[in-house]
Design a protein around this motif. Sequence first.
Motif, PDB file in Angstrom:
ATOM      1  N   ASP A   1       0.849  -1.200   0.000  1.00  0.00           N
ATOM      2  CA  ASP A   1       0.000   0.000   0.000  1.00  0.00           C
ATOM      3  C   ASP A   1       0.883   1.248   0.000  1.00  0.00           C
TER       4      ASP A   1
ATOM      5  N   ARG B   1     -10.088   0.699  -0.483  1.00  0.00           N
ATOM      6  CA  ARG B   1     -10.857  -0.527  -0.711  1.00  0.00           C
ATOM      7  C   ARG B   1     -11.305  -1.085   0.624  1.00  0.00           C
TER       8      ARG B   1
ATOM      9  N   TYR C   1     -10.362   9.606   4.317  1.00  0.00           N
ATOM     10  CA  TYR C   1     -10.395   9.554   2.875  1.00  0.00           C
ATOM     11  C   TYR C   1     -11.865   9.580   2.460  1.00  0.00           C
TER      12      TYR C   1
HETATM   13  P1  P6P Z   1      -4.221  10.214  -2.554  1.00  0.00           P
HETATM   14  C1  P6P Z   1      -2.174   4.715  -1.481  1.00  0.00           C
HETATM   15  O1  P6P Z   1      -2.419   4.650  -2.878  1.00  0.00           O
HETATM   16  C2  P6P Z   1      -3.507   4.863  -0.798  1.00  0.00           C
HETATM   17  O2  P6P Z   1      -4.299   3.760  -1.082  1.00  0.00           O
HETATM   18  C3  P6P Z   1      -3.289   5.051   0.698  1.00  0.00           C
HETATM   19  O3  P6P Z   1      -2.180   4.351   1.160  1.00  0.00           O
HETATM   20  C4  P6P Z   1      -3.110   6.550   0.828  1.00  0.00           C
HETATM   21  O4  P6P Z   1      -3.508   7.040   2.099  1.00  0.00           O
HETATM   22  C5  P6P Z   1      -4.021   7.098  -0.273  1.00  0.00           C
HETATM   23  O5  P6P Z   1      -4.129   6.060  -1.245  1.00  0.00           O
HETATM   24  C6  P6P Z   1      -3.418   8.320  -0.932  1.00  0.00           C
HETATM   25  O6  P6P Z   1      -4.326   8.734  -1.929  1.00  0.00           O
HETATM   26  O7  P6P Z   1      -5.414  10.317  -3.473  1.00  0.00           O
HETATM   27  O8  P6P Z   1      -4.314  11.193  -1.422  1.00  0.00           O
HETATM   28  O9  P6P Z   1      -2.881  10.263  -3.257  1.00  0.00           O
END
Ligand code: P6P
Length: 336
Positions: free
Chosen positions: A121, A277, A265
Motif C-alpha cells: 500500500d 478498498r 479519505y
Molecule cells: P491520494 C495509497 O495509494 C492509498 O491507497 C493510501 O495508502 C493513501 O492514504 C491514499 O491512497 C493516498 O491517496 O489520493 O491522497 O494520493
Amino acid sequence: MTTNRKQTLGEFIIENQKSFQYSSGELSKLINAIRLAAKVVNHEVNKAGLVDIIGTAGETNIQGENQQKLDVFANEKFIQTLTNREIVCGIASEEEDSFISINSSDENHQNKYVVLIDPLDGSSNIDVNVSVGTIFSIYRRVTPVGTPVTIEDFLQPGNQQVAAGYVVYGTSTMIVYTTGDGVNGFTLNPALGTFYLSHPKMQFPETGKIYSVNEGNYVHFHQGVKDYIKYCQMEEGDRPYTSRYIGSLVSDFHRNMIKGGIYMYPKSSVTGNGKLRLLYECNPMAFIAEQANGIAIGGKTRILDIQPTELHQRVPFFCGSKQMVGKLQEFLKKYQ
Ligand code: P6P
C-alpha cells in the motif's frame, strides 16, 4: 532476576495461541508465514533504489493503477508464501482481478482460513523513498471445508475477521496486528532478522491534534467534511491542529495511533465512493483501530458492519481517536 529481553514475535504467537478463540496452530502458522513474507519484501523495499525494481512493471492492476515492480514482487511473495505453506484455502489481493482458490494437497487436512491483502500500500511513494506498507485481513471460510472457496468466503463483513494487521516499511520495519485481543507491535532487528515486541497493547489516545487528509480534494468533499477541516484549522482552544498526510495509509494510521489523530479519505464528487478498498484496506485497519480504542466509520456506518458486495469495492473512510472522529460525526449529522 527479571531480564528486560524483549519477547520475539514467534514467542508471542506461541504464548498467545491458546487465548485465540479458534484454537488452532493454523492461525499461528499463518501469522508466521506473513512474518516471513514481510522480511523478504522488506529486504527488497530497503534496496529498491539500488536495483532495477523501482519504476513501473509496465502493467496496470484491476484498479487501473500503474503496477510498480515492487507491487508485483510483494504480491508474488505473499501469495507464494501463503500457498507453499498450505495454510490458507483462498487469497484475494488488490493486485489480482479475482480471488485465488488453493486446494490442499492433503485431503485429510483442509485449511479453513482466507486472507485478503494489499501487498504494497502506498506504492506510488516507492520511487520517492517514502514509507509503504502491507495490509492483511484474515477470516474463517463460510463455505464447507474441503470444497473450493467461493466469493462468499471473501465478501464477509469486517466484524467477522479473526485477525488483521499491517507491516510498515519505514525508518524501521514493524508488524502490527490483532487477533481480537488487543493490538501489539513488533519491530524488526535487521541484523538478526527477528521481530521483537516493541509496542505492547497499542492504543489510540482518546483525542489528538493531527488530522490527515488530502486537502487537494477539499473542493470536492461533502460540506460536513469541509466544515470539520475548517474546525481543525480554526484558532480556538487547542486548535489549530497539525495537518500531516504522507499519502501512505499505513504510515498515517500508524503515526496517528501512537500520537493521536484522525485519518480521512472521504467520498467526493470526483472519487465517487472514495479511494480506499473496503476488504483489504478499510476492514483490517478498522479492526485494528477498534481493538486499540479507536473508531472507524464510513460516514453514518461503522466500517466493520458494512456488508461487502464486490471484492474491490471502495468506501469512504474516517478513522482514529474517539473524540476526533466523534466531532467529525457531529458535523456530518448536520447535513443528514
Ligand atoms: P491520494 C495509497 O495509494 C492509498 O491507497 C493510501 O495508502 C493513501 O492514504 C491514499 O491512497 C493516498 O491517496 O489520493 O491522497 O494520493
